[in-house]
Design a protein around this motif. Structure first.
Motif, short mmCIF file in Angstrom:
data_model
loop_
_atom_site.label_atom_id
_atom_site.label_comp_id
_atom_site.label_asym_id
_atom_site.label_seq_id
_atom_site.Cartn_x
_atom_site.Cartn_y
_atom_site.Cartn_z
N SER A 79 43.47 42.37 38.49
CA SER A 79 42.92 43.67 38.86
C SER A 79 43.99 44.74 38.87
N HIS A 80 43.79 45.74 38.00
CA HIS A 80 44.68 46.91 37.97
C HIS A 80 46.12 46.52 37.66
N VAL A 81 46.30 45.62 36.75
CA VAL A 81 47.65 45.17 36.40
C VAL A 81 47.94 45.42 34.92
N ARG A 112 40.01 43.89 35.87
CA ARG A 112 39.48 45.13 36.45
C ARG A 112 40.42 46.26 36.07
N LEU A 129 42.39 42.18 47.32
CA LEU A 129 41.24 41.37 46.88
C LEU A 129 41.44 39.89 47.14
N ASP A 161 42.91 50.22 49.78
CA ASP A 161 42.29 48.89 49.80
C ASP A 161 41.22 48.82 50.87
N ASP A 167 52.51 37.67 42.25
CA ASP A 167 52.94 39.05 41.96
C ASP A 167 54.43 39.01 41.64
N ARG A 168 54.84 39.92 40.75
CA ARG A 168 56.27 39.90 40.41
C ARG A 168 57.10 40.64 41.47
N ASP A 169 56.41 41.33 42.39
CA ASP A 169 57.12 42.05 43.45
C ASP A 169 57.36 41.10 44.62
N GLY A 176 55.97 35.74 40.77
CA GLY A 176 55.86 35.32 39.36
C GLY A 176 55.42 36.46 38.49
N ASP A 177 55.68 36.28 37.20
CA ASP A 177 55.31 37.31 36.22
C ASP A 177 54.16 36.78 35.38
N ILE A 178 53.16 37.62 35.14
CA ILE A 178 51.99 37.12 34.41
C ILE A 178 52.31 36.85 32.94
N GLY A 193 48.80 39.28 39.84
CA GLY A 193 49.23 40.63 40.18
C GLY A 193 48.49 41.07 41.44
N CYS A 194 48.63 40.27 42.50
CA CYS A 194 47.78 40.44 43.69
C CYS A 194 48.14 41.67 44.51
N GLY A 195 49.33 42.25 44.30
CA GLY A 195 49.74 43.43 45.07
C GLY A 195 49.74 43.13 46.56
N GLN A 252 56.28 42.20 48.17
CA GLN A 252 54.83 42.11 48.45
C GLN A 252 54.47 40.67 48.78
#
Ligand SMILES: C[S@@+](CC[C@H](N)C(=O)[O-])C[C@H]1O[C@@H](n2cnc3c(N)ncnc32)[C@H](O)[C@@H]1O
Length: 265
Positions: free
Chosen positions: A118-120, A147, A55, A23, A73-75, A100-102, A49-51, A78
């Motif tokens: 992004s990248h999810v 993305r 970003l 990152d 994010d579902r994690d 949360g889950d998308i 899904g911000c990880g 994180q």
């Protein structure tokens, strides 16, 4: 081409401590992507899904003090980490981080000016249903931005690394793609969507769909941060349990050499 910069200088203070070397190395590229979106000041943005929030801070800076970013994010781990860091920054009123889950977002329809994901989607079991949910929470006239790596993955080694057998990185990348695909296929609700991202956006009712490619060139001599990123990437793929099964002993030995700070390679 993105100029070589020490990316931490470009990044807003938010989340610096939790961002990975990747990152931090990619920060200039991320800035370029978000700048391309030309977000209006005051916009409401979802970072889906911000990880680790690589970003999220850039989005927050782009929408200004009157804008808001919701990062989901579902994690849960994180989310908790970002939440803790946020409490120590000036962004806590502007950024909300939620687990949360998308596939089922905790937001009403017509909420966001921009949904950034992004990248999810490459890793979710049902990309079409997930994109439909992302589209649902957009305001009329809002934008959905995905993305993903389209054509290639990061290339960190020369074709002939001069150690081991040529083409190591191609084999690593193939194994990585295969790993993601296998994981997706193993999900009980896996629903393949083999038509590509732009078609996906059309299929969920977006119009004026476009695509743009951003490239980051990192040139030697590498900074300590860039070396950390290269090492993280090679060890991340190369030492993964699944990867080990698919690589020859010689490739595994090459990765060990290349990621050993004491080894001349
Ligand atoms: C490769 S990371 C990308 C993080 C960040 N968006 C970025 O580009 O740096 C993928 C993230 O998506 C999250 N994720 C995957 N599937 C998800 C889902 N169904 N709902 C919410 N988050 C999800 C993962 O937990 C992970 O943090």
């Amino acid at each position: 081409m993105t100029p070589l910069v020490e990316p931490d200088d470009l990044h807003p203070p938010l989340l610096q401590d939790v961002r990975s070397p990747q990152d931090r190395c990619y920060a200039a590229l991320y800035q370029e992507m978000i700048a391309w979106l030309a977000l209006p000041v005051g916009a409401h943005v979802l970072d889906a899904g911000c990880g680790a929030g690589g970003l999220t801070g850039i989005l927050a800076a782009a929408v200004g003090a009157t804008g808001h970013v919701w990062a989901v994010d579902r994690d849960a781990a994180q989310v908790a980490t970002i939440h803790a860091v946020l409490a120590t920054t000036g962004y806590q009123d502007q950024v909300v981080v939620l687990p949360g889950d998308i596939i089922a977002l905790p937001f009403a329809a017509d909420t966001f000016d921009l949904v950034w994901c992004s990248h999810v989607l490459h890793g979710v079991p049902d990309a079409l249903a997930s994109a439909r949910e992302l589209r649902r929470v957009l305001k009329p006239g809002g934008r959905l931005a995905l993305r993903e790596d389209f054509a290639w993955r990061p290339q960190c080694l020369p074709d002939e690394a001069a150690v081991g057998i040529p083409g190591l990185e191609y084999r690593l990348n193939a194994v990585e793609v295969q790993g993601v695909q296998q994981w997706r296929r193993a999900q009980p609700d896996h629903t393949p969507y083999p038509f590509g991202w732009t078609q996906l956006l059309l299929d969920v009712g977006c119009h004026s769909v476009t695509a743009h490619t951003f490239v980051l060139e990192l040139l030697p001599p590498f900074s300590a941060l860039q070396v950390a990123f290269l090492r993280e990437r090679l060890t991340g793929i190369g030492y993964h349990e699944e990867t080990q099964r698919y690589l020859s002993p010689r490739d595994r030995a090459t990765i060990a050499h290349l990621t050993d700070p004491q080894h001349p390679d």
